[in-house]
Each structure stands twice: as C-alpha cells, then as structure tokens.
Design a protein around this motif. Structure first.
Motif, mmCIF file in Angstrom:
data_model
loop_
_atom_site.group_PDB
_atom_site.id
_atom_site.type_symbol
_atom_site.label_atom_id
_atom_site.label_comp_id
_atom_site.label_asym_id
_atom_site.label_seq_id
_atom_site.Cartn_x
_atom_site.Cartn_y
_atom_site.Cartn_z
ATOM 1 N N ARG A 111 0.884 -9.367 14.140
ATOM 2 C CA ARG A 111 1.742 -10.526 13.871
ATOM 3 C C ARG A 111 2.288 -10.532 12.446
ATOM 4 N N ARG A 112 1.597 -9.822 11.559
ATOM 5 C CA ARG A 112 1.984 -9.818 10.142
ATOM 6 C C ARG A 112 3.319 -9.111 9.947
ATOM 7 N N LYS A 113 4.095 -9.583 8.996
ATOM 8 C CA LYS A 113 5.381 -8.960 8.675
ATOM 9 C C LYS A 113 5.101 -7.691 7.869
ATOM 10 N N HIS A 114 5.546 -6.567 8.391
ATOM 11 C CA HIS A 114 5.393 -5.289 7.699
ATOM 12 C C HIS A 114 6.773 -4.804 7.270
ATOM 13 N N PHE A 115 6.840 -4.317 6.053
ATOM 14 C CA PHE A 115 8.118 -3.827 5.551
ATOM 15 C C PHE A 115 8.180 -2.306 5.553
ATOM 16 N N ASP A 116 7.073 -1.682 5.906
ATOM 17 C CA ASP A 116 6.993 -0.225 5.893
ATOM 18 C C ASP A 116 6.315 0.238 7.185
ATOM 19 N N GLN A 117 6.968 1.116 7.938
ATOM 20 C CA GLN A 117 6.428 1.622 9.202
ATOM 21 C C GLN A 117 5.098 2.334 8.996
ATOM 22 N N LEU A 156 2.357 -0.207 8.572
ATOM 23 C CA LEU A 156 2.082 -0.813 9.880
ATOM 24 C C LEU A 156 1.203 0.111 10.712
ATOM 25 N N GLU A 157 1.609 1.368 10.833
ATOM 26 C CA GLU A 157 0.854 2.321 11.650
ATOM 27 C C GLU A 157 -0.558 2.515 11.116
ATOM 28 N N SER A 158 -0.701 2.630 9.817
ATOM 29 C CA SER A 158 -2.019 2.814 9.213
ATOM 30 C C SER A 158 -2.928 1.612 9.458
ATOM 31 N N ASN A 159 -2.422 0.415 9.204
ATOM 32 C CA ASN A 159 -3.231 -0.798 9.354
ATOM 33 C C ASN A 159 -3.601 -1.068 10.811
#
Length: 152
Positions: A83-89, A92-95
């Motif tokens: 749900r968190r806004k990610h600015f970097d793909q 996002l993938e790592s988290n």
C-alpha cells in the motif's frame, strides 16, 4: 454494459484516468477500491507462489488466519509495503520480497532454502512487474467478480 464499462473503464483501467464529472464526488472511494483490489490481487498471487514454492501443506493454512501470531504480523507488513507509495521499482521489489520471505518463513516455521529464496524472488518480481500468469488470472477473476457485483 454499464457495469462492464464501470469495471473495465474506471476501476481496472491500466492508465491514469480523469474521471467524468458525474463521479467527482466518488473519486476518493473509486481510488480506494482500485488500490485495495490491486493490493489484494498482488498479495494473493504472492501468497500462492510462496505456498507453492515452500510446499505449504493444507494443515498449515490455518496459520494464515490466526490473529496475533507472527504470521499475522508478517501479513500486515506485506500489505503495508504493497500500500505504501514507492518512487523506485527496485526499492519496491526489494521491500516486498523481504516481506514475502518473512511471511513464508512465519507460515512454514523454518528458514527458506537458497533455491526457495531465488524462486520466490523471481516470482515476486514477475508479479510486481505485471508479468505473472497467476497475477493475470487473479486480476481477471476479481474483475469478473466486480462485473457481477455491478450489474445494474
């Protein structure tokens, strides 16, 4: 036709959308429905892959539903990450991959093997990039559910 147009043209469109004026008061709710449906479909695909990769037994499934457990906390972390806004793909993938590892580990109650980690990472990245057949199947099913629910 109206229900299909609402579902395909507004709720599940793949492009950024300027809503018609008639929906202006409902924009926030429509956005919430879109985000929640997207999050649920992605999480479902990730959990299905994790269960498959880790050879999850049916007897272990109730752990996914038990409140207050390590599994419940891992699910919460995964949903928050989605749900968190990610600015970097890459971020996002790592988290999300770390969150999926934690959820799988909590459910199967053992550490993941290197092979399981690699497979889970590959499937997670495919899901997050929209290149996963399980994700596409679940997305189609949720769209069909909404079409059925929106018959006017």
């Amino acid at each position: 036709v109206k229900g299909r147009g609402f579902v395909e043209g507004i709720l599940f469109t793949r492009t950024q959308l300027a809503l018609p004026e008639v929906f202006s008061l409902d924009a926030e709710r429509i956005g919430n429905i879109r985000n929640e449906a997207k999050c649920c479909v992605i999480a479902s695909a990730l959990v299905l892959h994790a269960g498959n990769i880790c050879k999850l037994k049916s007897s272990e499934l109730p752990a996914l539903l038990s409140p207050g457990s390590e599994v419940e906390e891992a699910k919460r972390v995964l949903f928050n990450e989605l749900r968190r806004k990610h600015f970097d793909q890459t971020e996002l993938e790592s988290n999300v991959t770390k969150s999926v590892y934690s959820l799988a580990t909590a459910v199967i109650e053992r550490d993941l093997s290197d092979g399981e980690r690699d497979a889970l990472s590959n499937h997670t990245n495919a899901v997050l990039r929209g290149n996963d057949p399980v994700l596409n199947l679940l997305d189609n099913r949720i769209q069909n559910y909404y079409k059925f629910a929106c018959k006017w």
